[in-house]
Write a protein that holds these residues in place. Structure first.
Motif, PDB file in Angstrom:
ATOM      1  N   ASN A  78      12.040 -14.093  10.120  1.00 41.65           N
ATOM      2  CA  ASN A  78      12.251 -14.001   8.677  1.00 41.65           C
ATOM      3  C   ASN A  78      13.075 -12.733   8.457  1.00 41.65           C
ATOM      4  O   ASN A  78      12.596 -11.632   8.706  1.00 41.65           O
ATOM      5  CB  ASN A  78      10.911 -13.911   7.938  1.00 41.65           C
ATOM      6  N   LEU A  79      14.299 -12.899   8.013  1.00 40.50           N
ATOM      7  CA  LEU A  79      15.229 -11.775   7.918  1.00 40.50           C
ATOM      8  C   LEU A  79      14.702 -10.654   7.029  1.00 40.50           C
ATOM      9  O   LEU A  79      14.929  -9.476   7.293  1.00 40.50           O
ATOM     10  CB  LEU A  79      16.579 -12.279   7.391  1.00 40.50           C
ATOM     11  N   ALA A  80      13.963 -11.030   5.991  1.00 43.50           N
ATOM     12  CA  ALA A  80      13.460 -10.019   5.063  1.00 43.50           C
ATOM     13  C   ALA A  80      12.454  -9.081   5.718  1.00 43.50           C
ATOM     14  O   ALA A  80      12.222  -7.979   5.239  1.00 43.50           O
ATOM     15  CB  ALA A  80      12.824 -10.698   3.852  1.00 43.50           C
ATOM     16  N   LYS A  81      11.855  -9.516   6.831  1.00 48.60           N
ATOM     17  CA  LYS A  81      10.843  -8.689   7.495  1.00 48.60           C
ATOM     18  C   LYS A  81      11.403  -7.892   8.671  1.00 48.60           C
ATOM     19  O   LYS A  81      10.668  -7.223   9.383  1.00 48.60           O
ATOM     20  CB  LYS A  81       9.689  -9.580   7.973  1.00 48.60           C
ATOM     21  N   CYS A 460       6.265 -13.936  -7.356  1.00 45.58           N
ATOM     22  CA  CYS A 460       7.175 -14.867  -6.698  1.00 45.58           C
ATOM     23  C   CYS A 460       6.381 -16.112  -6.297  1.00 45.58           C
ATOM     24  O   CYS A 460       5.372 -16.021  -5.587  1.00 45.58           O
ATOM     25  CB  CYS A 460       7.787 -14.216  -5.461  1.00 45.58           C
ATOM     26  N   GLN A 461       6.831 -17.268  -6.753  1.00 44.60           N
ATOM     27  CA  GLN A 461       6.097 -18.499  -6.492  1.00 44.60           C
ATOM     28  C   GLN A 461       6.353 -19.055  -5.090  1.00 44.60           C
ATOM     29  O   GLN A 461       5.677 -19.989  -4.662  1.00 44.60           O
ATOM     30  CB  GLN A 461       6.456 -19.543  -7.551  1.00 44.60           C
ATOM     31  N   LYS A 462       7.310 -18.480  -4.379  1.00 42.76           N
ATOM     32  CA  LYS A 462       7.609 -18.934  -3.022  1.00 42.76           C
ATOM     33  C   LYS A 462       6.604 -18.394  -1.999  1.00 42.76           C
ATOM     34  O   LYS A 462       6.400 -18.999  -0.948  1.00 42.76           O
ATOM     35  CB  LYS A 462       9.019 -18.500  -2.608  1.00 42.76           C
ATOM     36  N   CYS A 463       6.008 -17.248  -2.294  1.00 42.91           N
ATOM     37  CA  CYS A 463       5.109 -16.635  -1.312  1.00 42.91           C
ATOM     38  C   CYS A 463       3.752 -16.289  -1.921  1.00 42.91           C
ATOM     39  O   CYS A 463       3.057 -15.390  -1.458  1.00 42.91           O
ATOM     40  CB  CYS A 463       5.748 -15.392  -0.687  1.00 42.91           C
ATOM     41  N   ILE A 464       3.362 -17.016  -2.967  1.00 44.54           N
ATOM     42  CA  ILE A 464       2.109 -16.731  -3.664  1.00 44.54           C
ATOM     43  C   ILE A 464       0.915 -17.223  -2.852  1.00 44.54           C
ATOM     44  O   ILE A 464       0.968 -18.289  -2.230  1.00 44.54           O
ATOM     45  CB  ILE A 464       2.129 -17.371  -5.072  1.00 44.54           C
ATOM     46  N   SER A 490       1.524 -12.143  -4.357  1.00 43.60           N
ATOM     47  CA  SER A 490       2.586 -12.692  -3.518  1.00 43.60           C
ATOM     48  C   SER A 490       2.847 -11.747  -2.353  1.00 43.60           C
ATOM     49  O   SER A 490       2.954 -10.529  -2.536  1.00 43.60           O
ATOM     50  CB  SER A 490       3.864 -12.912  -4.333  1.00 43.60           C
ATOM     51  N   GLU A 491       2.939 -12.313  -1.153  1.00 46.07           N
ATOM     52  CA  GLU A 491       3.022 -11.507   0.063  1.00 46.07           C
ATOM     53  C   GLU A 491       4.382 -10.845   0.248  1.00 46.07           C
ATOM     54  O   GLU A 491       4.496  -9.830   0.923  1.00 46.07           O
ATOM     55  CB  GLU A 491       2.729 -12.388   1.281  1.00 46.07           C
ATOM     56  N   GLY A 492       5.418 -11.435  -0.359  1.00 47.20           N
ATOM     57  CA  GLY A 492       6.783 -10.947  -0.155  1.00 47.20           C
ATOM     58  C   GLY A 492       7.534 -11.866   0.777  1.00 47.20           C
ATOM     59  O   GLY A 492       7.028 -12.251   1.835  1.00 47.20           O
ATOM     60  N   SER A 497      13.033 -10.507  -2.027  1.00 47.59           N
ATOM     61  CA  SER A 497      13.392  -9.281  -1.297  1.00 47.59           C
ATOM     62  C   SER A 497      12.157  -8.513  -0.847  1.00 47.59           C
ATOM     63  O   SER A 497      12.120  -7.278  -0.889  1.00 47.59           O
ATOM     64  CB  SER A 497      14.292  -8.391  -2.168  1.00 47.59           C
ATOM     65  N   MET A 498      11.131  -9.244  -0.472  1.00 46.34           N
ATOM     66  CA  MET A 498       9.877  -8.694   0.046  1.00 46.34           C
ATOM     67  C   MET A 498       9.092  -7.880  -0.988  1.00 46.34           C
ATOM     68  O   MET A 498       8.168  -7.147  -0.642  1.00 46.34           O
ATOM     69  CB  MET A 498      10.131  -7.819   1.290  1.00 46.34           C
ATOM     70  N   THR A 499       9.420  -8.013  -2.272  1.00 46.25           N
ATOM     71  CA  THR A 499       8.692  -7.274  -3.308  1.00 46.25           C
ATOM     72  C   THR A 499       7.476  -8.040  -3.803  1.00 46.25           C
ATOM     73  O   THR A 499       6.530  -7.451  -4.319  1.00 46.25           O
ATOM     74  CB  THR A 499       9.595  -6.978  -4.511  1.00 46.25           C
ATOM     75  N   GLY A 500       7.515  -9.376  -3.691  1.00 49.43           N
ATOM     76  CA  GLY A 500       6.431 -10.210  -4.223  1.00 49.43           C
ATOM     77  C   GLY A 500       6.610 -10.567  -5.680  1.00 49.43           C
ATOM     78  O   GLY A 500       5.768 -11.268  -6.256  1.00 49.43           O
TER      79      GLY A 500
END
Length: 566
Positions: A78-81, A460-464, A490-492, A497-500
């Protein structure tokens, strides 16, 4: 398995699966594995392209990549991590990065790891081995993540090139070039575009005389994020260009100045408001991005609670009276006022606003810019506009007793008046009116409603995921909670951008001054007494609205606690 959409009918991967009777309405894990094996074989033999496979709307891409990772023994990231501040991307030219969508992950003396969304492209390995003279190890990163990151790389490279060109210009010309196509203007445009892409509300340029450095920060969803750092000569060129655009004195660095400008970016016209203040050891420039599409929404699109919307919608159609919108700076009061005015604006009403400053230009509404250090101040202009036969008056902010007195008198003499106060909640705003010198009976007869609000960051509903807040938080709000409840955070992820968080929501409370509350106002200005009467008449507090939004997964309980006291 889901039905194939009409847009996928001509997809080569779909045709292949249909011809081989691999498409089923519902697939078992074994059948799915067979599909993955078949696609993998076709991709390996170049009979299909990875883009055809990624367009399969029934395919779980993450699941397919896991299969490929296992089959080929390559990693998925995961590029953001990832921490990619190694600058090894400079070894590969921009055209190759953009055309092949690859990103260097890590390297040592013998090899370099390259992430791609297409591990079947053998040319990538051969080309990079030839260019870099190292063994190339492939890994997988999803396509959208690569596109975003490579866009960042391109912007940073463009910025580096522009900075070098500005230095050359300064050395050659010994002055700043303000021409439309100059490198300084290009740099300013790049920063503004980056701010827009990042959903920034404000861009801050802060220069430190001692460090001889300037920092550029973006305010995104209410939080500041560092984006760029420049040397002194670059900042001077950039700040002078900004001031010139805003038509303010770019030579004088000893006084506070305000201005605004419009500029086309990628074919779209945007408005910007600029404020400059001198500091003890430098200078600070704040650029507010004014996006009309974000502010000119109807009242029912703001995301107000059902109760607050019903009250504001009702009282905004009254012929006269006073409506207060309250909250601290940055709580979205201006947006709520503009949205309310946009909703009730029609050809049968004359609407005049008094603002400092005018942030957005509203069609068919007469807006007056107040200048504190001139003859055009709030109280003087309010006296004048009453002679212009307005139906509705909006006062940006009541700042003194005289302005408040005129606002109340206007509400009592046939005008609908909107204004704002800086108070903690709706009930205390009523008491604040009395403290500012308005008699109890005037408040009771003029006040229609008080609306108070805050902004909280939206999850963020993608990582909730579900989340259990700490026990102290739960104990503090126990009386508001249903028997069964769930909270979220949200985990990020790459989407946020990993903020959640993505965007912000309003939490609010609105008091409607009905006959019972109006009568109570003439008898008592005690906070608890007024609150009890309001609750009896259906008042829903801001903490209750915040908890409701946290229970629905729109925000987190922690966000609510940041802006509301329990």
């Amino acid at each position: 398995m889901n039905n194939i959409s009409s847009s996928s009918i001509d997809n080569k991967a779909v045709i292949f699966l249909q011809e081989n009777n691999l498409l089923q309405e519902n697939n078992t894990p074994e059948q799915l594995n067979k599909i993955y094996e078949s696609l993998d074989e076709q991709l390996e033999n170049s009979n299909l392209s990875i883009d055809d496979v990624l367009l399969l709307d029934f395919l779980d891409i993450e699941d397919f990549y896991k299969f490929v990772s296992k089959e080929k023994d390559i990693k998925i990231y995961n590029l953001a991590k990832l921490d990619l501040h190694l600058h090894i991307d400079h070894q590969i030219d921009t055209h190759f990065l953009e055309s092949k969508l690859v990103v260097p992950i890590r390297e040592d003396s013998l090899s370099i790891e390259i992430a791609t969304y297409n591990p079947y492209d053998k040319d990538i390995v051969y080309e990079l081995m030839k260019r870099l003279g190292k063994n190339v190890i492939l890994s997988i990163i999803p396509k959208e993540q690569l596109q975003r990151y490579i866009h960042e790389i391109v912007i940073n490279r463009d910025l580096e090139d522009i900075i070098q060109n500005i230095k050359i210009d300064l050395n050659a010309l010994n002055k700043i070039d303000f021409k439309e196509e100059s490198n300084t203007v290009k740099m300013l445009e790049l920063i503004l575009e980056k701010g827009l892409q990042n959903r920034a509300s404000d861009i801050h340029l802060e220069y430190d005389n001692e460090a001889k450095k300037a920092l550029v920060r973006f305010r995104i969803d209410g939080i500041l994020h560092e984006r760029f750092e420049f040397e002194e000569e670059i900042y001077m060129a950039l700040s002078s260009t900004l001031k010139l655009f805003a038509n303010i004195d770019f030579v004088n660095n000893t006084k506070a100045q305000d201005g605004r400008f419009s500029h086309d970016l990628s074919g779209v016209k945007y408005d910007f408001r600029i404020s400059v203040i001198p500091l003890f050891n430098g200078e600070s420039i704040s650029v507010r991005i004014l996006q009309t599409n974000n502010i000119l929404v109807q009242l029912d699109e703001l995301g107000l609670s059902k109760k607050s919307y019903e009250i504001l919608d009702k009282v905004s159609k009254y012929p006269h009276g006073l409506i207060l919108v309250t909250g601290p700076t940055g709580s979205g009061k201006t947006t709520t006022l503009y949205s309310t005015l946009s909703t009730i604006n029609d050809s049968q009403k004359k609407i005049i606003t008094v603002e400092d400053p005018v942030e957005y230009q509203l069609a068919k509404i007469q807006q007056i810019q107040v200048k504190i250090r001139s003859d055009i101040n709030f109280s003087s202009i309010l006296k004048s506009i009453l002679r212009h036969d307005p139906d509705i008056i909006m006062i940006g902010e009541v700042r003194d007793k005289e302005s408040l007195k005129i606002a109340v008198e206007s509400a009592l003499t046939g005008h609908l008046v909107f204004t704002t106060l800086h108070t903690n909640d709706a009930i205390s705003s009523i008491i604040r009116l009395k403290e500012m010198g308005v008699e109890d009976y005037l408040i009771a007869n003029s006040l229609l409603a008080v609306h108070s609000q805050r902004l909280v960051r939206r999850l963020c509903q993608k990582c909730i995921v579900e989340h259990e807040p700490n026990k102290q938080m739960i104990n503090d709000i126990k009386k508001y909670l249903p028997k069964d409840y769930k909270f979220f955070y949200s985990e990020g992820c790459n989407e946020c951008s990993m903020t959640g968080f993505v965007g912000r929501s309003i939490i609010c409370e609105t008091v409607f001054i009905n006959d019972e509350l109006s009568s109570a106002l003439t008898r008592s200005m005690d906070y608890e007494t007024l609150k009890k009467v309001a609750i009896k008449n259906g008042f829903v507090s801001m903490i209750e609205d915040g908890i409701s939004k946290a229970l629905s997964g729109e925000t987190s309980l922690n966000e609510v606690f940041k802006v509301v006291y329990v």
